[in-house]
Design an enzyme around this catalytic site. Structure first.
Site, PDB file in Angstrom:
ATOM      1  N   SER A  74      15.864  72.694 -23.830  1.00  0.00           N
ATOM      2  CA  SER A  74      16.297  74.069 -23.578  1.00  0.00           C
ATOM      3  C   SER A  74      16.934  74.165 -22.199  1.00  0.00           C
ATOM      4  CB  SER A  74      15.110  75.034 -23.668  1.00  0.00           C
ATOM      5  OG  SER A  74      14.641  75.169 -24.979  1.00  0.00           O
ATOM      6  N   HIS A 118      11.603  83.153 -22.310  1.00  0.00           N
ATOM      7  CA  HIS A 118      12.431  81.965 -22.507  1.00  0.00           C
ATOM      8  C   HIS A 118      13.911  82.251 -22.256  1.00  0.00           C
ATOM      9  CE1 HIS A 118      14.420  78.635 -24.697  1.00  0.00           C
ATOM     10  NE2 HIS A 118      13.325  77.948 -24.379  1.00  0.00           N
ATOM     11  N   ASP A 173      18.889  83.918 -27.587  1.00  0.00           N
ATOM     12  CA  ASP A 173      17.512  83.548 -27.264  1.00  0.00           C
ATOM     13  C   ASP A 173      16.596  84.737 -27.490  1.00  0.00           C
ATOM     14  OD1 ASP A 173      15.246  82.204 -25.768  1.00  0.00           O
ATOM     15  OD2 ASP A 173      16.850  80.814 -25.283  1.00  0.00           O
TER      16      ASP A 173
END
Length: 401
Positions: free
Chosen positions: A258, A94, A60
């Site tokens: 996600s 994120h 990520d």
């Protein structure tokens, strides 16, 4: 039944089933106690396992290990972005969010993850923004690193809209993960309300594609659908930090596939931690066979085999792990994988030495669901093997006559 009617039937059945799930002492949805803790009986699962001994590679935007809930949870990792600032740098937030959903400890009033004793291997492949803008080579390097570093599970929430087809470097990396015994889990994307584009890595053979559901079990409308969906996980009203990295905790109205990917990865970590002698095939098999789905549906293109239910495995002891060497899905694909080019075969090697073994009755049984229905993507090759075997036998008898 049309896809629309099937989706409606699935929604109604899942809603009814999940509405009756046992509740824990806390009923209110809060960032510290989201709705899926009750559905999955998180507190009961933690009496058996908390994910210890399992490493989840989060590919990520990096993972910030200084947050209270992630201190002591994050390994060194590696950074494959152009700037190479380090795997512990995350200016986007994120990757840190995904890591917290998986292994957050809740310390300092932080996010409580589903597998709080699992370890996070941060693999930075994206400094932030659209994952498709990052070189595919970075993705491949990150996947290879995770395999070589000993990750048990790869959790990748991004998609590549610009990569079409099932070949190329990403497909080769997925093959490498499969050979290495790594469970590769990836989100299918959030294009379900518009173009609904199937994209890698979730669309690749060997990768477990994850869709998203809302509280109650309905598919999140944004969740991309299609044959690439194998399982679904919670993707709405998930804990987050509103204003990363120092903002207060909140419940995100739309966490996307996600978040669902992270929570399915955490579910796999819990199961594998309780059964450390299982292979990735066995972990995946029990996840598929215990998923929440209507009794009359094998799978659909919206939630796959259903919503992941690790509590059924961990608390109730459900699910038959089956043959450790027989994958529950992608079996024909795995059987056809070409061995690595090195080392070269010795001159003494014979065709019999290098031939793939035939799939016997035990392997066939292992590739079925708990209700006896066959899992997808495994039937074509098996039928071909049987047909060839029967044809050869008839020819031999004819010649003998």
């Amino acid at each position: 039944m049309t896809p629309t009617r099937r989706a409606l039937a699935t929604t109604l059945a899942l809603t009814a089933a999940l509405a009756t799930a046992p509740a824990t002492s806390q009923a209110a949805d809060t960032p510290q106690h989201p709705w899926y803790f009750d559905t999955l009986r998180a507190e009961e699962m933690w009496e058996h396992t908390t994910g210890e001994g399992i490493t989840v590679a989060v590919l990520d935007t990096g993972v910030d290990p200084t947050l209270p809930e992630l201190q002591g949870q994050v390994l060194e990792g590696a950074d494959f972005t152009a700037g190479a600032e380090g795997a512990h740098v995350d200016t986007d937030g994120h990757g840190t969010h995904m890591a917290s959903l998986i292994a957050g400890t809740g310390e300092g009033n932080g996010i409580q993850g589903l597998a709080p004793d699992a370890k996070i291997l941060p693999v930075r492949i994206n400094p932030g923004g659209d994952f498709s803008l990052i070189s595919v080579d970075r993705w491949v390097e990150g996947i290879q690193y995770a395999i070589e570093a000993g990750a048990d599970i790869i959790s990748l929430s991004g998609i590549r809209k610009d990569v079409i087809g099932a070949s190329g470097p990403l497909a080769a990396a997925a093959e490498e993960a499969t050979r290495g015994g790594v469970l590769f889990i990836a989100g299918v994307g959030n294009s379900g309300e518009d173009e609904n584009t199937a994209a890698p890595p979730a669309s690749l053979d060997g990768v477990v594609g994850i869709g998203a559901v809302v509280k109650g079990g309905e598919r999140a409308l944004y969740s991309t659908y299609g044959p690439q969906v194998a399982l679904a996980g919670p993707g709405v009203d998930v804990p987050s930090r509103c204003g990363f990295p120092d903002g207060p905790l909140c419940l995100m109205e739309g966490g996307g596939t996600s978040a669902a990917t992270a929570l399915v990865s955490a579910s796999a970590a819990l199961i594998w931690s309780q059964h450390p002698d299982w292979t990735k095939n066995q972990v995946l098999r029990v996840m598929l066979n215990t998923a929440e789905r209507p009794d009359d549906e094998r799978r659909d293109d919206f939630t796959g085999y259903g919503i992941v239910r690790p509590d059924r495995v961990i608390v109730d002891g459900e699910g038959d792990p089956g043959d450790p060497d027989s994958p529950p899905i992608f079996r024909d694909w795995e059987a056809g994988l070409v061995p690595p080019a090195t080392p070269e075969p010795t001159p003494e090697a014979t065709p019999d030495d290098s031939a793939e073994p035939a799939l016997g009755p035990e392997a066939e049984a292992a590739a079925t669901s708990d209700d006896g229905s066959p899992l997808p993507w495994v039937l074509g090759g098996t039928a071909a093997v049987v047909l060839v075997a029967v044809t050869g036998w008839l020819l031999l008898r004819r010649r003998a006559a």
